[in-house]
Design a protein around this motif. Structure first.
Motif, PDB file in Angstrom:
ATOM      1  N   GLU A  53       0.825  -1.206   0.000  1.00  0.00           N
ATOM      2  CA  GLU A  53       0.000   0.000   0.000  1.00  0.00           C
ATOM      3  C   GLU A  53       0.863   1.262   0.000  1.00  0.00           C
ATOM      4  O   GLU A  53       0.545   2.228  -0.684  1.00  0.00           O
ATOM      5  CB  GLU A  53      -0.930   0.017   1.208  1.00  0.00           C
ATOM      6  CG  GLU A  53      -2.127  -0.876   1.041  1.00  0.00           C
ATOM      7  CD  GLU A  53      -3.148  -0.646   2.137  1.00  0.00           C
ATOM      8  OE1 GLU A  53      -3.743   0.441   2.159  1.00  0.00           O
ATOM      9  OE2 GLU A  53      -3.321  -1.562   2.953  1.00  0.00           O
ATOM     10  N   THR A  79      -6.685  -0.165   4.076  1.00  0.00           N
ATOM     11  CA  THR A  79      -6.937  -1.600   3.963  1.00  0.00           C
ATOM     12  C   THR A  79      -6.171  -2.378   5.029  1.00  0.00           C
ATOM     13  O   THR A  79      -6.716  -3.291   5.651  1.00  0.00           O
ATOM     14  CB  THR A  79      -6.533  -2.096   2.561  1.00  0.00           C
ATOM     15  OG1 THR A  79      -7.204  -1.310   1.580  1.00  0.00           O
ATOM     16  CG2 THR A  79      -6.883  -3.558   2.365  1.00  0.00           C
ATOM     17  N   HIS A 132      -7.807  -1.922   8.337  1.00  0.00           N
ATOM     18  CA  HIS A 132      -9.071  -2.663   8.379  1.00  0.00           C
ATOM     19  C   HIS A 132      -8.818  -4.148   8.668  1.00  0.00           C
ATOM     20  O   HIS A 132      -9.500  -4.759   9.488  1.00  0.00           O
ATOM     21  CB  HIS A 132      -9.832  -2.470   7.069  1.00  0.00           C
ATOM     22  CG  HIS A 132     -11.095  -3.248   6.979  1.00  0.00           C
ATOM     23  ND1 HIS A 132     -12.202  -2.937   7.732  1.00  0.00           N
ATOM     24  CD2 HIS A 132     -11.433  -4.338   6.240  1.00  0.00           C
ATOM     25  CE1 HIS A 132     -13.168  -3.794   7.465  1.00  0.00           C
ATOM     26  NE2 HIS A 132     -12.726  -4.661   6.553  1.00  0.00           N
TER      27      HIS A 132
END
Length: 130
Positions: free
Chosen positions: A36, A112, A115
Motif C-alpha cells: 500500500e 486496507t 481494516h
C-alpha cells in the motif's frame, strides 16, 4: 501427532505452531502495508508531476491573460484593471486552497491494512471470549 509424544511435548509443539501462525499473519500484514505504501508513493509522485506541469502552464496562461487585460485598459483605467485582476487571482487561490485541504482530508493512508488488522484483533478477541 505421534503416539510417542508426551503431553508437554504436544503443548510445546502446539505453541510453536501457534507462534509460527502469528508470525506468518504478521508477515502478511506487513507485506500488505508495504504494498500500500508503494502504491501510494507512486500515485503521489504522478500526481505531483502532473500538478506541477499543469501549474506552470496555468501560470503562464493567467499571466498572459492579465497582461492582455492591463494593456487593454492602460489608457483609461489601468489601476482598476490591475486591482480587479489581483482580486480575481486572490479569490481563485483561496478557493483552490480550500478544495486542496478538503481533498487532503479525504485520503486515509493504509486504510486496507488497518481494516484487516482490526478484523484480526476482533477475531482474536472473540476466540478469547469463547
Amino acid at each position: 501427532m505421534t503416539d510417542g509424544q508426551g503431553p508437554a511435548e504436544r503443548v510445546i509443539s502446539a505453541a510453536r505452531r501457534l507462534i509460527g501462525n502469528v508470525v506468518a499473519m504478521g508477515e502478511t500484514r506487513l507485506r500488505l502495508a508495504v504494498l500500500e505504501l508503494e502504491l501510494e508513493r507512486d500515485r503521489l509522485l504522478s500526481l505531483l508531476l502532473l500538478a506541477g506541469a499543469s501549474l506552470i502552464l496555468f501560470s503562464f496562461g493567467v499571466g498572459m491573460l492579465l497582461l492582455l487585460v492591463v494593456v487593454l485598459y492602460w489608457d483609461d483605467h489601468r489601476l482598476l484593471a490591475i486591482a480587479l485582476c489581483s482580486l480575481v487571482l486572490l479569490l481563485a487561490a483561496a478557493l483552490l486552497a480550500a478544495k486542496a485541504k478538503q481533498i487532503a482530508n479525504q485520503r486515509k493512508l493504509m486504510e486496507t491494512t488497518l481494516h484487516h488488522m482490526q478484523q484480526d484483533r476482533q477475531a482474536l478477541e472473540s476466540s478469547h471470549d469463547a
